[in-house]
Design a protein around this motif. Structure first.
Motif, short mmCIF file in Angstrom:
data_model
loop_
_atom_site.label_atom_id
_atom_site.label_comp_id
_atom_site.label_asym_id
_atom_site.label_seq_id
_atom_site.Cartn_x
_atom_site.Cartn_y
_atom_site.Cartn_z
N PRO A 175 0.81 -1.22 0.00
CA PRO A 175 0.00 0.00 0.00
C PRO A 175 0.84 1.28 0.00
O PRO A 175 0.34 2.35 -0.33
CB PRO A 175 -0.82 -0.12 1.28
N SER A 176 2.14 1.17 0.33
CA SER A 176 3.02 2.36 0.33
C SER A 176 3.56 2.60 -1.07
O SER A 176 4.75 2.46 -1.34
CB SER A 176 4.18 2.15 1.32
N PHE A 177 2.68 2.96 -1.98
CA PHE A 177 3.15 3.17 -3.35
C PHE A 177 3.57 4.62 -3.60
O PHE A 177 4.04 4.96 -4.69
CB PHE A 177 2.10 2.72 -4.39
N ILE A 178 3.43 5.49 -2.58
CA ILE A 178 3.88 6.88 -2.73
C ILE A 178 5.20 7.09 -1.99
O ILE A 178 6.21 7.47 -2.58
CB ILE A 178 2.82 7.86 -2.20
N HIS A 179 5.19 6.83 -0.70
CA HIS A 179 6.40 7.06 0.11
C HIS A 179 6.82 5.78 0.82
O HIS A 179 5.98 5.05 1.36
CB HIS A 179 6.14 8.15 1.16
N ARG A 180 8.10 5.54 0.81
CA ARG A 180 8.69 4.47 1.59
C ARG A 180 10.00 4.98 2.19
O ARG A 180 10.69 5.80 1.58
CB ARG A 180 8.98 3.24 0.73
N ALA A 181 10.31 4.50 3.35
CA ALA A 181 11.57 4.88 3.99
C ALA A 181 12.72 4.14 3.31
O ALA A 181 12.74 2.91 3.27
CB ALA A 181 11.52 4.54 5.48
N VAL A 182 13.65 4.91 2.75
CA VAL A 182 14.82 4.34 2.10
C VAL A 182 16.05 4.96 2.73
O VAL A 182 16.24 6.18 2.69
CB VAL A 182 14.81 4.60 0.58
N ILE A 240 1.18 0.11 13.60
CA ILE A 240 2.55 0.33 14.08
C ILE A 240 2.70 1.79 14.48
O ILE A 240 2.32 2.69 13.72
CB ILE A 240 3.58 -0.03 12.99
N LEU A 241 3.22 2.03 15.66
CA LEU A 241 3.49 3.40 16.13
C LEU A 241 4.90 3.44 16.72
O LEU A 241 5.22 2.67 17.63
CB LEU A 241 2.47 3.83 17.18
N ILE A 242 5.71 4.32 16.19
CA ILE A 242 7.05 4.57 16.73
C ILE A 242 7.10 6.05 17.08
O ILE A 242 7.05 6.90 16.19
CB ILE A 242 8.16 4.23 15.72
N GLN A 267 11.60 1.52 7.75
CA GLN A 267 11.93 0.89 6.48
C GLN A 267 11.32 -0.52 6.39
O GLN A 267 10.78 -0.90 5.35
CB GLN A 267 13.45 0.82 6.34
N ILE A 268 11.40 -1.27 7.46
CA ILE A 268 10.81 -2.61 7.48
C ILE A 268 9.28 -2.54 7.37
O ILE A 268 8.65 -3.29 6.62
CB ILE A 268 11.22 -3.35 8.77
N SER A 269 8.70 -1.60 8.12
CA SER A 269 7.24 -1.47 8.11
C SER A 269 6.72 -1.12 6.72
O SER A 269 5.66 -1.61 6.29
CB SER A 269 6.82 -0.40 9.12
N ASP A 270 7.47 -0.27 6.00
CA ASP A 270 7.03 0.16 4.67
C ASP A 270 7.05 -0.96 3.64
O ASP A 270 6.61 -0.77 2.50
CB ASP A 270 7.88 1.33 4.18
N LYS A 271 7.58 -2.11 4.02
CA LYS A 271 7.56 -3.27 3.13
C LYS A 271 6.31 -4.13 3.36
O LYS A 271 6.14 -5.16 2.70
CB LYS A 271 8.82 -4.11 3.33
N GLY A 272 5.47 -3.69 4.30
CA GLY A 272 4.26 -4.45 4.61
C GLY A 272 3.33 -4.58 3.40
O GLY A 272 3.25 -3.68 2.57
N LYS A 273 2.63 -5.70 3.32
CA LYS A 273 1.78 -5.99 2.17
C LYS A 273 0.33 -6.24 2.60
O LYS A 273 0.06 -6.63 3.73
CB LYS A 273 2.29 -7.26 1.45
#
Length: 615
Positions: free
Chosen positions: A502-509, A552-554, A602-608
Motif C-alpha cells: 500500500p506504500s506506493f507513494i512514500h517508503r523509507a529508504v 505500528i506506532l514509533i 523501512q521494514i514497516s514500509d515493506k508491509g503488504k
C-alpha cells in the motif's frame, strides 16, 4: 545578498612520503597572510598534492576569486611525476578569467581565474602557489584546513603591523598558535587531518570541525570605517552603510484601511513588494555590502536582499510602522556562535515588532507569507540593527504541523491488478515554498514529469496522468494539486492471490545510513515536517482481504512514524502512513535511537496487503 568573499582552498600536495599511498593526499598546505596596513594585505597560498584517484584530481583544478577590492599578483604551478621530475610548468597567463555571479546576481565584481591541470598520468604530483593583494583588512581570511582528502601538514601564518587589533577564535581540534617574540606573527599548525565527515544528512556546519576565525578590530572599506570588536559595533558598521538609504520621495502604495491593524497593513505592504519587485543583484564596489537607496529600488523595481529589505522598511515607514534590518547567515551555510562576534552574514531580512508578537519577513521571497520564512532563514542566530547598533536575535523555527505535505487518495483495484488513482496533495509553508517555485518556473512538460516522479518510484508504469493546481498565487492558502492516473500491473499476482504494497507513494529508504559506530555528527533536516498518506483501496467483490496487520506506532523525541491498514467497509480498506520529523537537528547522542527509528520504518514500509480471488 551580502557578499563575504570566499577563496576556495584548492589543495596542494608534496609527494615523497606518500609515493606508495593508495589514495590522494595533500602533502602540505601553507597559507600566509601579511597585513601591512588597514588598506594593504597580502594573502599567499602554497600547496602540494599527491594525486592518485578521482578525488585527488579535483585538486589539480585551481580556482581563484578576486573582486573590486583585490587583485591576483602572482601565480605559478607545476606538474611532476612521482620521481619529482617536472612535466610542465604554468604561469599567471595560463589561467582563464571569467566574471562570476550567482543566481539572481547580474553583477558582483567577482572574477574567477582558473585552470584545469591534468596530465595523462594515473598518479602525479601537483604544486601551486599564488598571492592575492587586498585593499582592506575587511577581507582577512579564516582558515579551514580540512578538506575532502587527507592532509598531511597544514599551516597558517598571520603577520600583523605594530598595534594592529584583531581577535581570533579556533576550534578545539586545532592547537593554540605559536607567537613570535615581537608579538607580530601567529602560526597555527595541524598534522594528519582526516577527510571531512561525509554521510547521511550532514549539518552544513560540519566544515567547522577544524577552523580558525580571524576578525580585524577595525576595518575600512571604500572610506567607511567600522569596528568589529562586538556585535553592537558590527551592527553599527552596517548602520553607517545603510542609514541614509531609507527615504522615498513620494507615497508609493495605497493601503486599504478597512482593517487598520498593524498586521494587516504590513501584510499589504509585503504583498505589494512581492508583486512589484524582483530579485536582481548589481553589486559594483561597495554595493556588495552597502544597499542601494529605497528610491532606486522603487524606480528600477529590482534589488538584492539588502536593497529589497531597505525598500520594504521604507514602505513600512510611510505607514508609521517600524522595521529593522536583520543580518543573518542562512542555515544552509552553517550557524553563528553568539560568543564569537564576526561578520559571518550573507543575507538580510526584516524584523517588525508587533503589539504582541514579532514578524520576520524575507523581502526576496516570492513564495512566503508575512507569517512564515523560507527554511534558510529559520532558527538562526542573527543580528538586528536597532538604534544604530547590532543586537543578537533568534529567528523562529517552524513546527512539523506548519510544514505539511498531505496525500488524500482513492484507489480502485481492477481484476487485472491495475489501479485507478484519484487524489489530492496539500502543501503548507516550507513544503509549499519549493513546490510553488517549481510550479512557477517549470514548463508544463517539466512539471508533469516532476509530479509523476512522486508516484513512479515504486510503480512499474503510469498512464493517463492529469493534474490541476489551486491557490498557486494565493500564498495565504495551502497549495493544492489534484491528480488522477492509472498504475498498470501494480498488484503482483501469485496463483489466486494479488499482493500489494500500500506504500506506493512514500517508503523509507536509508541506503546511505551509517551505523551507530560509524556516525560522527548530528543528523540535519532543513526543517521539521509532517508527511502523511491516506489511501482508500476499493477492490472488486470477487476479491477478499486475506491478511491483517496490527497498527505500528514509533514515537520518539525527534520523530513519529505511524502505519496502519483497516478494513472500513465491504471491499474497501484504508491505509494510513504518517512520517513526522520534529527537530531540525538530531543530536549525536540520539543517533542510536534515530537509527532504530529509520530501520523500523523501512521494514514497516515493506508491509503488504493480500487479496484472494473468491472461487
Amino acid at each position: 545578498m551580502i557578499r563575504r568573499l570566499i577563496i576556495p582552498f584548492l589543495l596542494i600536495v608534496t609527494v615523497h612520503e606518500y609515493m606508495r599511498a593508495s589514495e590522494s593526499h595533500i602533502l602540505f598546505s601553507t597559507i600566509k597572510t601579511k597585513i601591512k596596513s588597514e588598506k594593504k594585505m597580502e594573502y599567499t597560498v602554497h600547496k602540494k598534492i599527491f594525486i592518485t584517484d578521482n578525488k585527488g584530481r579535483e585538486f589539480s583544478e585551481v580556482s581563484i576569486v578576486t573582486d573590486d577590492f583585490s587583485i591576483l599578483k602572482k601565480f605559478k604551478a607545476k606538474m611532476m611525476d612521482l620521481n619529482g621530475k617536472s612535466i610542465r610548468t604554468y604561469k599567471l597567463k595560463d589561467l582563464e578569467s571569467v566574471n562570476a555571479s550567482s543566481s539572481g546576481m547580474l553583477y558582483t565584481g567577482n572574477r574567477i581565474q582558473y585552470g584545469k591541470f591534468s596530465p595523462a598520468l594515473k598518479e602525479y604530483i601537483f604544486e601551486y602557489e599564488y598571492t592575492i593583494q587586498f585593499s582592506s583588512t575587511y577581507f582577512l581570511r579564516d582558515w579551514y584546513p580540512q578538506t575532502t582528502i587527507p592532509v598531511q601538514n597544514a599551516t597558517y601564518s598571520l603577520t600583523i603591523p605594530k598595534n594592529f587589533e584583531f581577535n581570533y577564535y579556533q576550534s578545539n581540534n586545532i592547537p593554540p598558535p605559536t607567537i613570535s617574540d615581537d608579538g607580530r606573527t601567529y602560526n597555527w599548525k595541524v598534522n594528519d587531518l582526516p577527510p571531512q565527515t561525509t554521510g547521511w544528512r550532514i549539518p552544513p556546519e560540519i566544515d567547522e570541525e577544524y577552523e580558525v576565525i580571524l576578525v580585524p578590530g577595525i576595518v575600512e572599506l571604500n572610506g567607511i570605517k567600522g569596528r568589529f570588536r562586538s556585535w553592537a559595533t558590527i551592527g553599527g558598521w552596517y548602520n553607517q552603510l545603510s542609514e541614509s538609504k531609507y527615504n522615498l520621495e513620494t507615497q508609493v502604495i495605497s493601503i486599504d484601511y478597512a482593517d487598520s491593524s498593524q498586521f494587516s497593513i504590513t501584510d499589504q505592504v509585503y504583498r505589494f513588494l512581492q508583486g512589484d519587485t524582483r530579485y536582481v543583484g548589481i553589486e559594483f564596489g561597495i554595493h556588495g555590502w552597502e544597499p542601494h537607496s529605497a528610491q532606486s529600488v522603487c524606480d528600477n523595481k529590482y534589488g538584492d536582499c539588502k536593497d529589497l529589505t531597505t525598500y520594504f522598511i521604507s514602505l513600512l515607514k510611510q505607514q508609521s510602522i517600524i522595521g529593522y534590518p536583520v543580518l543573518l547567515r542562512t542555515r544552509d551555510r552553517g550557524i553563528i556562535n553568539p560568543t564569537r562576534p564576526n561578520n559571518y552574514f550573507n543575507h538580510v531580512i526584516t524584523m517588525v515588532p508587533m503589539e504582541q508578537d514579532t514578524l520576520w519577513v524575507d523581502a526576496t521571497s516570492k513564495t512566503a507569507t508575512i507569517s512564515d520564512l523560507p527554511w534558510t532563514d529559520e532558527g538562526v542566530t542573527a543580528l538586528a540593527i536597532v538604534d544604530g547598533k547590532g543586537e543578537l536575535v533568534k529567528t523562529p523555527l517552524s513546527s512539523p504541523g506548519d510544514n505539511q505535505e498531505t496525500y488524500s487518495i482513492r484507489s480502485t483495484i481492477t481484476l487485472a491488478g491495475d489501479m485507478d488513482i484519484k487524489g489530492r496533495i496539500t502543501y503548507t509553508e516550507n513544503r509549499a515554498h519549493s513546490m510553488r517555485y517549481r510550479l512557477k518556473s517549470y514548463n508544463s512538460h517539466e512539471l508533469e514529469k516532476y509530479l509523476k516522479s512522486h508516484f513512479s518510484s515504486y510503480a512499474p508504469e503510469i498512464t493517463n496522468f492529469e493534474f490541476t493546481v489551486e491557490n498557486l498565487g494565493d500564498l495565504n492558502r495551502p497549495l493544492i494539486v489534484d491528480f488522477s492516473f492509472q498504475l498498470i500491473a501494480y498488484a503482483t499476482r501469485i496463483g489466486s492471490r494479488f499482493i500489494i504494497n500500500p506504500s506506493f507513494i512514500h517508503r523509507a529508504v536509508y541506503d546511505n545510513l551509517e551505523s551507530t559506530e560509524e556516525r560522527k555528527c548530528p543528523v540535519f533536516y532543513q526543517f521539521p515536517f509532517t508527511l502523511s498518506d491516506s489511501i482508500y483501496f476499493r477492490y472488486p467483490r470477487s476479491f477478499q482481504l486475506s491478511t491483517s496487520s496490527d497498527p505500528i506506532l514509533i514515537d520518539t523525541n525527534f520523530g513519529t512514524y505511524r502505519w496502519s491498514m483497516e478494513e472500513i467497509d465491504d471491499h474497501e480498506l484504508l491505509f494510513i502512513r504518517t512520517y513526522i520529523i520534529k527537530k531540525q537537528l538530531i543530536d549525536l547522542k540520539d543517533y542510536s535511537a534515530y537509527y532504530d527509528f529509520c530501520r523500523k520504518a523501512q521494514i514497516s514500509d515493506k508491509g503488504k496487503m493480500i487479496l484472494k480471488i473468491i472461487d
